[in-house]
Write a protein that holds these residues in place. Sequence first.
Motif, PDB file in Angstrom:
ATOM      1  N   SER A  49       0.871  -1.184  -0.102  1.00 31.96           N
ATOM      2  CA  SER A  49       0.076  -0.117   0.003  1.00 31.96           C
ATOM      3  C   SER A  49       0.832   1.284  -0.010  1.00 31.96           C
ATOM      4  O   SER A  49       0.277   2.250  -0.144  1.00 31.96           O
ATOM      5  N   LYS A  50       2.191   1.204   0.233  1.00 27.08           N
ATOM      6  CA  LYS A  50       3.069   2.219   0.185  1.00 27.08           C
ATOM      7  C   LYS A  50       4.613   2.065  -0.180  1.00 27.08           C
ATOM      8  O   LYS A  50       4.724   0.726  -0.100  1.00 27.08           O
ATOM      9  N   LYS A  51       5.006   3.014  -0.937  1.00 24.08           N
ATOM     10  CA  LYS A  51       6.393   2.344  -1.425  1.00 24.08           C
ATOM     11  C   LYS A  51       7.424   2.951  -0.522  1.00 24.08           C
ATOM     12  O   LYS A  51       7.661   4.072   0.040  1.00 24.08           O
ATOM     13  N   TYR A  52       8.135   1.694  -0.102  1.00 25.88           N
ATOM     14  CA  TYR A  52       9.363   1.961   0.765  1.00 25.88           C
ATOM     15  C   TYR A  52      10.526   1.771   0.360  1.00 25.88           C
ATOM     16  O   TYR A  52      10.698   1.427  -0.901  1.00 25.88           O
ATOM     17  N   GLY A  53      11.650   2.324   0.915  1.00 28.33           N
ATOM     18  CA  GLY A  53      13.019   2.352   0.260  1.00 28.33           C
ATOM     19  C   GLY A  53      13.790   1.227   0.810  1.00 28.33           C
ATOM     20  O   GLY A  53      14.872   0.917   0.304  1.00 28.33           O
ATOM     21  N   LEU A  54      13.211   0.729   2.013  1.00 29.68           N
ATOM     22  CA  LEU A  54      13.988  -0.237   2.754  1.00 29.68           C
ATOM     23  C   LEU A  54      13.411  -1.146   3.638  1.00 29.68           C
ATOM     24  O   LEU A  54      12.481  -0.477   4.192  1.00 29.68           O
ATOM     25  N   VAL A  55      13.496  -2.578   3.778  1.00 28.21           N
ATOM     26  CA  VAL A  55      12.866  -3.205   4.858  1.00 28.21           C
ATOM     27  C   VAL A  55      14.044  -3.743   5.833  1.00 28.21           C
ATOM     28  O   VAL A  55      15.026  -4.280   5.504  1.00 28.21           O
ATOM     29  N   ILE A  56      13.753  -3.544   7.114  1.00 31.16           N
ATOM     30  CA  ILE A  56      14.718  -4.212   7.939  1.00 31.16           C
ATOM     31  C   ILE A  56      13.708  -5.279   8.769  1.00 31.16           C
ATOM     32  O   ILE A  56      12.873  -4.948   9.605  1.00 31.16           O
ATOM     33  N   SER A  57      13.900  -6.612   8.454  1.00 34.96           N
ATOM     34  CA  SER A  57      12.871  -7.366   9.320  1.00 34.96           C
ATOM     35  C   SER A  57      13.419  -8.564  10.191  1.00 34.96           C
ATOM     36  O   SER A  57      14.494  -8.804   9.858  1.00 34.96           O
ATOM     37  N   PHE A  84      16.255  -5.262   1.445  1.00 32.90           N
ATOM     38  CA  PHE A  84      15.990  -6.243   2.294  1.00 32.90           C
ATOM     39  C   PHE A  84      17.106  -6.598   3.341  1.00 32.90           C
ATOM     40  O   PHE A  84      17.831  -7.150   2.955  1.00 32.90           O
ATOM     41  N   ILE A  85      16.855  -6.128   4.477  1.00 30.52           N
ATOM     42  CA  ILE A  85      17.845  -6.556   5.593  1.00 30.52           C
ATOM     43  C   ILE A  85      17.033  -7.479   6.422  1.00 30.52           C
ATOM     44  O   ILE A  85      16.208  -7.070   7.287  1.00 30.52           O
ATOM     45  N   MET A  86      17.774  -8.666   6.953  1.00 26.67           N
ATOM     46  CA  MET A  86      17.140  -9.441   7.969  1.00 26.67           C
ATOM     47  C   MET A  86      17.861  -9.406   9.255  1.00 26.67           C
ATOM     48  O   MET A  86      19.167  -9.195   9.124  1.00 26.67           O
ATOM     49  N   VAL A  87      17.175  -9.366  10.413  1.00 22.91           N
ATOM     50  CA  VAL A  87      17.897  -9.151  11.638  1.00 22.91           C
ATOM     51  C   VAL A  87      17.614 -10.572  12.435  1.00 22.91           C
ATOM     52  O   VAL A  87      16.373 -10.965  12.311  1.00 22.91           O
ATOM     53  N   THR A  88      18.402 -11.146  13.076  1.00 20.50           N
ATOM     54  CA  THR A  88      18.137 -12.397  13.839  1.00 20.50           C
ATOM     55  C   THR A  88      19.003 -12.638  15.048  1.00 20.50           C
ATOM     56  O   THR A  88      20.044 -12.015  14.996  1.00 20.50           O
ATOM     57  N   TYR A 107      22.538  -9.150   6.240  1.00 22.92           N
ATOM     58  CA  TYR A 107      21.948 -10.045   7.485  1.00 22.92           C
ATOM     59  C   TYR A 107      22.690  -9.420   8.675  1.00 22.92           C
ATOM     60  O   TYR A 107      23.774  -9.038   8.732  1.00 22.92           O
ATOM     61  N   ILE A 108      21.798  -9.134   9.563  1.00 22.01           N
ATOM     62  CA  ILE A 108      22.461  -8.472  10.757  1.00 22.01           C
ATOM     63  C   ILE A 108      22.316  -9.513  12.113  1.00 22.01           C
ATOM     64  O   ILE A 108      20.911  -9.823  12.034  1.00 22.01           O
ATOM     65  N   VAL A 109      23.087  -9.798  12.689  1.00 23.32           N
ATOM     66  CA  VAL A 109      22.977 -10.627  14.136  1.00 23.32           C
ATOM     67  C   VAL A 109      22.809  -9.624  15.194  1.00 23.32           C
ATOM     68  O   VAL A 109      23.728  -8.880  15.464  1.00 23.32           O
ATOM     69  N   GLN A 119      26.611   0.456   8.559  1.00 24.69           N
ATOM     70  CA  GLN A 119      27.409  -0.411   7.475  1.00 24.69           C
ATOM     71  C   GLN A 119      26.663  -1.170   6.827  1.00 24.69           C
ATOM     72  O   GLN A 119      26.893  -1.328   5.567  1.00 24.69           O
ATOM     73  N   LYS A 120      25.574  -1.757   7.297  1.00 27.81           N
ATOM     74  CA  LYS A 120      24.715  -2.903   6.854  1.00 27.81           C
ATOM     75  C   LYS A 120      24.001  -2.201   5.749  1.00 27.81           C
ATOM     76  O   LYS A 120      23.812  -2.571   4.388  1.00 27.81           O
ATOM     77  N   ILE A 121      23.511  -0.734   6.010  1.00 24.69           N
ATOM     78  CA  ILE A 121      22.416  -0.250   5.027  1.00 24.69           C
ATOM     79  C   ILE A 121      23.447   0.392   3.786  1.00 24.69           C
ATOM     80  O   ILE A 121      22.982   0.338   2.817  1.00 24.69           O
ATOM     81  N   SER A 122      24.590   0.788   4.607  1.00 22.73           N
ATOM     82  CA  SER A 122      25.463   1.447   3.384  1.00 22.73           C
ATOM     83  C   SER A 122      25.769   0.489   2.179  1.00 22.73           C
ATOM     84  O   SER A 122      25.803   0.647   0.947  1.00 22.73           O
ATOM     85  N   ALA A 123      25.907  -0.808   2.732  1.00 23.02           N
ATOM     86  CA  ALA A 123      26.313  -1.792   1.712  1.00 23.02           C
ATOM     87  C   ALA A 123      25.191  -2.102   1.024  1.00 23.02           C
ATOM     88  O   ALA A 123      25.474  -2.756  -0.419  1.00 23.02           O
ATOM     89  N   VAL A 124      24.008  -2.071   0.988  1.00 21.86           N
ATOM     90  CA  VAL A 124      22.775  -2.233   0.347  1.00 21.86           C
ATOM     91  C   VAL A 124      22.399  -1.160  -0.436  1.00 21.86           C
ATOM     92  O   VAL A 124      22.035  -1.446  -1.580  1.00 21.86           O
ATOM     93  N   ILE A 125      22.352  -0.021   0.169  1.00 18.01           N
ATOM     94  CA  ILE A 125      21.763   1.205  -0.548  1.00 18.01           C
ATOM     95  C   ILE A 125      22.730   2.385  -0.759  1.00 18.01           C
ATOM     96  O   ILE A 125      22.331   3.453  -1.406  1.00 18.01           O
ATOM     97  N   GLY A 126      23.871   2.343  -0.342  1.00 16.19           N
ATOM     98  CA  GLY A 126      24.731   3.436  -0.594  1.00 16.19           C
ATOM     99  C   GLY A 126      25.377   4.089   0.550  1.00 16.19           C
ATOM    100  O   GLY A 126      24.474   4.022   1.626  1.00 16.19           O
ATOM    101  N   ASP A 127      26.269   4.848   0.396  1.00 13.05           N
ATOM    102  CA  ASP A 127      26.642   5.512   1.654  1.00 13.05           C
ATOM    103  C   ASP A 127      26.059   6.740   2.076  1.00 13.05           C
ATOM    104  O   ASP A 127      25.098   7.489   1.063  1.00 13.05           O
ATOM    105  N   PHE A 128      26.014   7.027   3.377  1.00 12.86           N
ATOM    106  CA  PHE A 128      25.346   8.252   3.714  1.00 12.86           C
ATOM    107  C   PHE A 128      25.955   8.879   5.230  1.00 12.86           C
ATOM    108  O   PHE A 128      26.887   8.019   5.593  1.00 12.86           O
TER     109      PHE A 128
END
Length: 128
Positions: A49-57, A84-88, A107-109, A119-128
């Motif tokens: 229903s909405k456009k997202y730029g990132l999922v952290i699940s 999509f970044i998985m957290v566990t 993947y983040i533990v 670091q994980k977000i940068s690896a997926v969508i670019g530096d900030f």
Amino acid sequence: MAVDLSMPVLVVDDYKTMIRIIRNLLKQLGFTNVDDAADGSEALAKLRSKKYGLVISDWNMEPMTGYELLKEVRADTDLAALPFIMVTAESKTENVIAAKKAGVNNYIVKPFNAATLKQKISAVIGDF
């Protein structure tokens, strides 16, 4: 590529405290538009229903797990390219391999801090 810190980010976890922690970390990193969902099925409804730029699940949730959510997202042509970044809490090799095969971007533990998240977000969508 610069990251748009105002892009919508969806945090999916059945544990309210974890949602609050990730939300606070994202805020520390400069993200201003963070939504949350309590499980994969709620997340899927929001993603459609909405456009997202990132999922952290999170991985472990009921009734729909983060792994099942990931497979649904990758199977949906409108969502397939969504970062999509998985957290566990589990760092089992077979889980990491299964998530990679299903198309997870990173993947983040747990536990983790803002620097790790950045670091994980940068690896997926670019530096900030």
